[in-house]
Design an enzyme around this catalytic site. Sequence first.
Site, PDB file in Angstrom:
ATOM      1  N   HIS A 187      29.591 122.217  23.910  1.00 21.82           N
ATOM      2  CA  HIS A 187      30.531 122.797  25.018  1.00 21.82           C
ATOM      3  C   HIS A 187      31.208 121.585  25.533  1.00 21.82           C
ATOM      4  CE1 HIS A 187      31.872 122.955  28.970  1.00 21.82           C
ATOM      5  NE2 HIS A 187      32.043 124.327  28.769  1.00 21.82           N
ATOM      6  N   GLU A 191      35.233 120.740  24.828  1.00 27.96           N
ATOM      7  CA  GLU A 191      35.813 120.585  26.114  1.00 27.96           C
ATOM      8  C   GLU A 191      36.878 119.296  25.971  1.00 27.96           C
ATOM      9  OE1 GLU A 191      33.631 120.051  29.816  1.00 27.96           O
ATOM     10  OE2 GLU A 191      34.486 118.062  30.357  1.00 27.96           O
TER      11      GLU A 191
HETATM   12  C1  6PG Z   1      31.268 121.051  32.762  1.00 25.97           C
HETATM   13  C2  6PG Z   1      31.832 119.240  32.273  1.00 25.97           C
HETATM   14  C3  6PG Z   1      30.828 118.352  32.966  1.00 25.97           C
HETATM   15  C4  6PG Z   1      31.113 117.077  32.592  1.00 25.97           C
HETATM   16  C5  6PG Z   1      32.448 116.761  33.072  1.00 25.97           C
HETATM   17  C6  6PG Z   1      32.769 115.155  32.915  1.00 25.97           C
HETATM   18  O1  6PG Z   1      30.840 121.676  31.769  1.00 25.97           O
HETATM   19  O2  6PG Z   1      31.060 121.156  33.993  1.00 25.97           O
HETATM   20  O3  6PG Z   1      31.498 119.438  30.765  1.00 25.97           O
HETATM   21  O4  6PG Z   1      29.571 118.464  32.713  1.00 25.97           O
HETATM   22  O5  6PG Z   1      30.336 116.277  33.235  1.00 25.97           O
HETATM   23  O6  6PG Z   1      33.453 117.344  32.731  1.00 25.97           O
HETATM   24  O7  6PG Z   1      32.613 114.840  31.748  1.00 25.97           O
HETATM   25  P1  6PG Z   1      33.246 113.341  31.093  1.00 25.97           P
HETATM   26  O8  6PG Z   1      33.306 112.372  32.010  1.00 25.97           O
HETATM   27  O9  6PG Z   1      32.461 112.902  29.963  1.00 25.97           O
HETATM   28  O10 6PG Z   1      34.903 113.627  30.902  1.00 25.97           O
END
Ligand code: 6PG
Length: 470
Positions: A187, A191
Amino acid sequence: MNDANIGLIGLGTMGAMLALNIAEKGFKIAVFNRTTAKTHDFKANAGDLAPMIVPTDTLADLVAAIKPPRAIILMVTAGAPVDEEIEKLRPLLAKDDLIIDAGNANFHDTDRRAAEAAEKGPHFLGMGVSGGEEGARHGPSIMGGGDKADWDRVSPILEAISAKHDGTPCATWMGPGGAGHFVKAVHNGIEYADMQMIAEIYGVMRDGMGMTAAAIAAVFDDWNKGPLQSYLIEISAAVAKATDGGKPMLDVILDKAGQKGTGRWTVIEAQQLAAAIPVIEAAVMARNVSGSLDERKKGEAVFGAAPQVLPKGLVTLKALEQAMIAGKILCYAQGFALIVAASKEFKWDLPLPAIARVWREGCIIRSTMLNDMATALEEDASRGLMLAPYFVGHLKASGPGLRSVVSIGAAHGLPLPALSAGLAWFDMMRTGRSTANMIQAQRDFFGAHGFERLDKPGVGLHGPWGGHAM
Ligand code: 6PG
């Protein structure tokens, strides 16, 4: 009084929001935080939900406050802190109690913790939770891993707090051990890729087409009504609209992206499994390159800035939308192929349609397209998304847009690493006769590694270039 339905350790932002969500759904929750004052403040500020919250000052008090068999959610920093909490809890808990790690753990750690739990107890679940602060408070997407019986024990709570898609909870058991955290890592890889492709398209509009942030926001808003409808397009419109002292907020934010490492884990795992996820790889690479700010400035001073203003009308907004649609389909096709490879390697039997379904609401990559992906995977998960008839149609319609945007980007110095990687993969995946025959010949030439022939059966055959000629 041991009447709490569940416990939670770690009242940071995510833990606090998850605890309020649990309390709101009618489950009494005992909470513990290293700083005792924070635990009591949490209850004091919980308003109407305060009666459902039991603050505790020690881990022993926490354990004593929960109805056996107990379930305790860990919401602490991933890595060593999780092991430390488990070690502290183990002597306090009974063998049939359950610890649930809800942080962004590396799934290999979760596998190890599950194996240790099977040996020493208590039970253990690794649970990926997506949706950020808002999701944790009002409905995250939950990807569980561990023993199914343990999942079933807590699933009424998890389903109640999760996001819903047409009434269906976005909380699913994915498989044993680290399966849930693996799905969460994919996921996060997706993302990264979705975000990077949006950033690339934003770059074409900003640098190539000279559009203002407000004009770009209007385009994203418009796309959010069509096939690209998604949380990430929606927030991209919102951030492009925001201003700071009269200036677009985007124009004052430093172009250096952070990362906590989950995208990187996905790429490392894909390499281990020999699975091709070039769009996600490009997205992680782009975050790394964004960090090389000084080097990029020196490069610009020597070679001149790459992005050029495009001749008017060369790229249309329609082509950009198509590029984004095609790039997104290709990225998800790769992500699901990685899931298939991991499922086979780790003998997980990961439920592909259910994964698409659990991502439809609550998580960061939620989108309308995921609903179509769920349908396509329900029809036949084995053929992959690129060959699912619905997406074949979409790719035939949007592929030319992707090709034109990528080629114009290359000709005019607009870097589009993720979109380009998607296109190259697509072209490779529709090439029946590739150029790997050359690689095989080279390998045989310098190392006698052998090859197969098209015209004769057999393996380990050699070419006429030395002592190995047949
Ligand atoms: C989520 C996100 C989250 C993640 C942040 C920051 O699904 O809610 O994936 O878990 O920790 O988006 O991720 P990065 O610091 O690696 O960009």
